[in-house]
Design a protein around this motif. Structure first.
Motif, mmCIF file in Angstrom:
data_model
loop_
_atom_site.group_PDB
_atom_site.id
_atom_site.type_symbol
_atom_site.label_atom_id
_atom_site.label_comp_id
_atom_site.label_asym_id
_atom_site.label_seq_id
_atom_site.Cartn_x
_atom_site.Cartn_y
_atom_site.Cartn_z
ATOM 1 N N UNK A 146 0.834 -1.203 0.000
ATOM 2 C CA UNK A 146 0.000 0.000 0.000
ATOM 3 C C UNK A 146 0.869 1.253 0.000
ATOM 4 N N UNK A 147 1.970 1.221 0.756
ATOM 5 C CA UNK A 147 2.880 2.368 0.783
ATOM 6 C C UNK A 147 3.517 2.592 -0.575
ATOM 7 N N UNK A 148 3.831 1.501 -1.282
ATOM 8 C CA UNK A 148 4.428 1.623 -2.612
ATOM 9 C C UNK A 148 3.453 2.285 -3.580
ATOM 10 N N UNK A 181 -6.351 -3.632 -3.614
ATOM 11 C CA UNK A 181 -5.285 -4.026 -4.544
ATOM 12 C C UNK A 181 -4.080 -4.547 -3.768
ATOM 13 N N UNK A 182 -3.726 -3.858 -2.694
ATOM 14 C CA UNK A 182 -2.590 -4.290 -1.868
ATOM 15 C C UNK A 182 -2.869 -5.648 -1.243
ATOM 16 N N UNK A 195 6.780 -12.439 -6.131
ATOM 17 C CA UNK A 195 7.581 -11.616 -7.038
ATOM 18 C C UNK A 195 7.671 -10.176 -6.536
ATOM 19 N N UNK A 196 7.313 -9.977 -5.276
ATOM 20 C CA UNK A 196 7.484 -8.665 -4.660
ATOM 21 C C UNK A 196 6.549 -7.619 -5.227
ATOM 22 N N UNK A 197 7.084 -6.402 -5.345
ATOM 23 C CA UNK A 197 6.269 -5.270 -5.796
ATOM 24 C C UNK A 197 5.874 -5.383 -7.260
#
Length: 248
Positions: A146-148, A181-182, A195-197
């Motif tokens: 969410x922060x990304x 979404x997060x 696969x991370x972000x």
């Protein structure tokens, strides 16, 4: 007087005289004298010294040249050759560059990799010895994702908003949708593959697939994406997660 004339004369297609105040003239003189002190040879020497004493080399995806200990055949055998080529650089050697030789004795080497198919212990023993500190990073949580999506100035959401704005579409993604979404991205990382972000790219592309395709027809309109839209677009993706792990 003639010396000052030469100082403020620029030789281009013709002679050009510049009139300036004493303050501007002082700054110009300082710049000219500084250029005389900084030669290409001096800059190159200082750059090599800085690289040798304070340089950091980051080797990403080192697991791509690592083969499981029980799987040593075919083209994968060449990965050990790449490790042997890296070994002298990490141990310390003189590397020839177009700017001169660079000694790697005091350069810090940092390597990273996901190691899904192998382990760090599958690397050559000599290479492991030159990378003695091992740190295991935790996976991104729902809050991190969410922060990304919200903290960076040019985040993924803003990129999609600006991209659709070129088509005349005003896109608005609500905060509830971003949290959903997060949550979905975090769940897919846990159930399918972490696969991370990068998972956020896949999720956003899936949600905005129809909007992007129909953007020319939506010119001048506003499109709002909320949590219900996110669930509707990604519902089938979540249903397939349990089966995806069984696909060879």
């Amino acid at each position: 007087t003639s010396r000052m004339d030469r100082l403020f004369t620029v030789q281009r297609s013709g002679t050009h005289r510049r009139k300036m105040t004493i303050r501007e003239a002082r700054q110009a003189i300082e710049e000219i004298e500084a250029e005389k002190l900084l030669t290409d040879e001096t800059i190159t020497k200082q750059a090599i010294e800085a690289t040798e004493q304070d340089g950091i080399v980051f080797i990403d995806e080192i697991d791509k040249i690592c083969t499981p200990s029980n799987y040593r055949h075919g083209a994968d055998a060449s990965s050990e050759g790449v490790q042997r080529d890296l070994l002298p650089l990490i141990e310390g050697s003189s590397v020839s560059t177009k700017r001169g030789n660079v000694d790697t004795d005091h350069i810090l080497f940092v390597a990273s990799g996901a190691f899904h198919q192998c382990k760090p212990s599958d690397l050559m023993a000599e290479l492991q010895g030159r990378l003695p500190i091992r740190v295991e990073l935790k996976g991104l949580t729902e809050g991190d994702l969410y922060s990304i999506l919200t903290v960076p100035e040019n985040n993924l959401v803003r990129q999609h908003v600006e991209l659709l704005r070129t088509e005349g579409v005003n896109l608005l993604i609500t905060d509830a949708a971003l949290k959903e979404i997060s949550s979905v991205a975090a769940e897919l990382n846990m159930t399918v593959e972490n696969i991370g972000a990068r998972r956020l790219h896949t999720v956003l592309e899936r949600i905005l697939e129809d909007t992007s395709f129909n953007a020319p027809e939506l010119n001048g309109q506003s499109v709002v994406i909320d949590a219900v839209d996110v669930k509707g677009s990604l519902g089938d993706m979540l249903l397939k997660t349990d089966l995806s792990k069984f696909v060879l």
